[in-house]
Design a protein around this motif. Sequence first.
Motif, short mmCIF file in Angstrom:
data_model
loop_
_atom_site.label_atom_id
_atom_site.label_comp_id
_atom_site.label_asym_id
_atom_site.label_seq_id
_atom_site.Cartn_x
_atom_site.Cartn_y
_atom_site.Cartn_z
N CYS A 54 94.69 -35.23 28.98
CA CYS A 54 93.42 -35.33 29.71
C CYS A 54 92.55 -36.42 29.10
N GLU A 56 93.50 -38.93 27.30
CA GLU A 56 94.11 -40.25 27.47
C GLU A 56 93.83 -40.78 28.88
N ALA A 57 93.84 -39.87 29.85
CA ALA A 57 93.59 -40.28 31.23
C ALA A 57 92.14 -40.71 31.42
N SER A 58 91.24 -40.04 30.72
CA SER A 58 89.83 -40.42 30.75
C SER A 58 89.08 -39.66 29.66
N PRO A 59 88.31 -40.40 28.84
CA PRO A 59 87.59 -39.73 27.75
C PRO A 59 86.62 -38.66 28.28
N HIS A 61 86.23 -36.28 31.39
CA HIS A 61 87.00 -35.88 32.57
C HIS A 61 86.44 -34.63 33.22
N ILE B 16 100.97 -41.32 30.79
CA ILE B 16 99.61 -41.56 31.29
C ILE B 16 99.44 -42.99 31.81
N LEU B 80 96.13 -34.66 36.20
CA LEU B 80 95.99 -35.92 35.45
C LEU B 80 95.73 -37.10 36.38
N GLU B 87 88.30 -41.68 36.98
CA GLU B 87 87.97 -42.68 35.96
C GLU B 87 87.79 -44.07 36.59
#
Lengths: 418, 418
Positions: A54, A56-59, A61, B16, B80, B87
């Motif tokens: 999570c 990594e996908a967006s700080p 989220h 990711i 994800l 994002e």
Amino acid sequence: MARLVLKFGGTSVGDISRIQNVARHVKREVDAGHHVAVVVSAMAGKTNELVGWCREASPIHDAREYDAIVASGEQVTAGLLAIALQEMGINARSWQGWQIPIRTDGAHGAARIQEIDAGEIVRRFEAEGQVAVVAGFQGIAPDNRIATLGRGGSDTSAVAIAAAISADRCDIYTDVDGVYTTDPRIEPKARRMAKISFEEMLEMASLGAKVLQVRSVELAMVHKVRTFVRSSFVDPDAPGMGDFDNPPGTLICDEDEIVEQQVVTGIAYSRDEAQISLRRVEDRPGVAAAIFGPLADAGVNVDMIVQNISEQGDATDMTFTVPAGDLQKAITLLEKAKAEMRYDALQSESGLTKVSVIGIGMRSHTGVAATAFKALAARSINIKAITTSEIKISILIDGDYTELAVRALHGVYGLDKA
Amino acid sequence: MARLVLKFGGTSVGDISRIQNVARHVKREVDAGHHVAVVVSAMAGKTNELVGWCREASPIHDAREYDAIVASGEQVTAGLLAIALQEMGINARSWQGWQIPIRTDGAHGAARIQEIDAGEIVRRFEAEGQVAVVAGFQGIAPDNRIATLGRGGSDTSAVAIAAAISADRCDIYTDVDGVYTTDPRIEPKARRMAKISFEEMLEMASLGAKVLQVRSVELAMVHKVRTFVRSSFVDPDAPGMGDFDNPPGTLICDEDEIVEQQVVTGIAYSRDEAQISLRRVEDRPGVAAAIFGPLADAGVNVDMIVQNISEQGDATDMTFTVPAGDLQKAITLLEKAKAEMRYDALQSESGLTKVSVIGIGMRSHTGVAATAFKALAARSINIKAITTSEIKISILIDGDYTELAVRALHGVYGLDKA
């Protein structure tokens, strides 16, 4: 025949052979004729992996997506345990939060349970003796999406399920075999308690004894759920494990159930505390709010608060503790608002430890605090701050003296003796 | 403005950074003003890991628990991808099968979709342009538990969602950039087709071109879902990728849409076939049922069936193919029932390949089969069996000649030329 909830944490279900070991614990209770609901966490490491993805996908989220992702860990364990139980010939099925349903509020990522409809689980107990394997840590929010209860929430799930099905006991299986009078790594003479009251456990849990989540103890206290802490890493069929009235472990229960109340039942401690003192704060109404409001807004967790009248009488000294990790943030905030708060000087110190003496019995006994102070003084341990409640005394000391202080206090109240 | 479904398989969402690449494909379509639903598989390797755990817990396991466990892979990817889209500033949310809901029958582990209520997804398209990220491969069964559609079911999910929202097109993103006239690893002159009819694709898919699941093509044909095969491993913003009318890839569509129909559109092949011949089977009604019934019951997938009158006229020779892996099982079964089936001898051969010539145009053209036989004869390739349908000719040959035969057929129908 009783109704039991069994809860197993992440290390207890870390791989398939451990899940099979958990199944043997469940089988023992089923074979004894009990109706059993099991609550499981995600396999050790899984939640961290999912949370890492999570991030990594967006700080930053969406908590609703985070919940859908992270809750999958418990979903997998619940299914695997159901399969392992069926393999042993036990009638079992898994339940996800939305299936029961376990209804929560809408605070995704840190939801609170509002209602559990356990009717179908109980019906299946009665009709076919089916074991309910419940995915912990989750429920369904009003938006019809999965909500998680925040880290460690499986303890809370277990207690809530126990309350919903009116369980005789909620057994929390963990990697320790009970609650000790203090940390056995510091004091080898620490003893496992047979029983501890909800109130005392709440103080033990929030003061740093990491056996149970604080929230789950609160919930157990409110609903009077007899909660039992025991080890999952012993042979499920070892002598005494299936003893319904007196299994090995610690029962957390109403104080009425504890016949011989000790004055002091345990010594807890919490390292990495920091102290902030504001000198000569103007002594006027609203000054405390002016100081602690902004800190709370910034998410700084203020703990002990001590206020003294300063020598001159027209101003006050305000001392409080924060976690060492929050110290710099707190100082920055307080210095920025200095003009408004009108204090003379700010002093701070980190590397401190809070040691606490806990016992319901101290409500009716005097001299408990004095005994603590004397014991610390005899070892030349300087006391930096003191706070007390009805059932505990907390003392702030230099962190270097942590072990010495814990051992001294453990001894002086006679906790070393069986 | 169009309505699109985009489907991404396991390798396309393997980590990711790949999920972020998928998000860029989605963004391109959103930026072009389209309404988008995305269907995702589990991250590559996840499903196998989960299936492995089920098997480890018990070799024979409850399909309902298997479903709850295995479906978690798609649940994670959907969450994800939603986070990755958010994002990038795109309004998106994940949907699990039970939330939409995608209703299936009760055949856990290999369920069929019965009904999709896509009303809320469409409402959000219209109201806020929200992207729907749908967990593939799953729905909810009548027992209110998760049901999976069987391996590769995400293609089927995508086509079903496309039908439910009346999508203009269903884009299947995969690791190849379209459907080729034959396998380019065997024939470098193979060309990517711009269009292929549903019927032809069905033959291509079931005959060994592994681009799309057969079930998803069947579903697309029934609901006339224009399905587009394209690569996820090209730069999402490369020239032409966002061209709505003519993006790079292969469109699978109704034959009416294909103006210039080729006589033959492709050559497919399937290795590892085995042939069984039963000599002098008594020629009476019910004999075929007596032979193939038991094979079907045993799960042996019989493919080509050829029946000839034997020389004497009072008995028949029965030849058919099975996958090489099933040969021994089939022989054992047939030998056990020899008395009942009344045949003289059983002959078998493995290591065979079935080569197929496919084309809707052959319905109205004669001589297509003769051309194939001549081409193979010219290369001294012996034909072991032949079956034909309206739009295909399948020829069984020795596996050693696979490449030679595929190239010969590809050339003789002019597929080498643009």
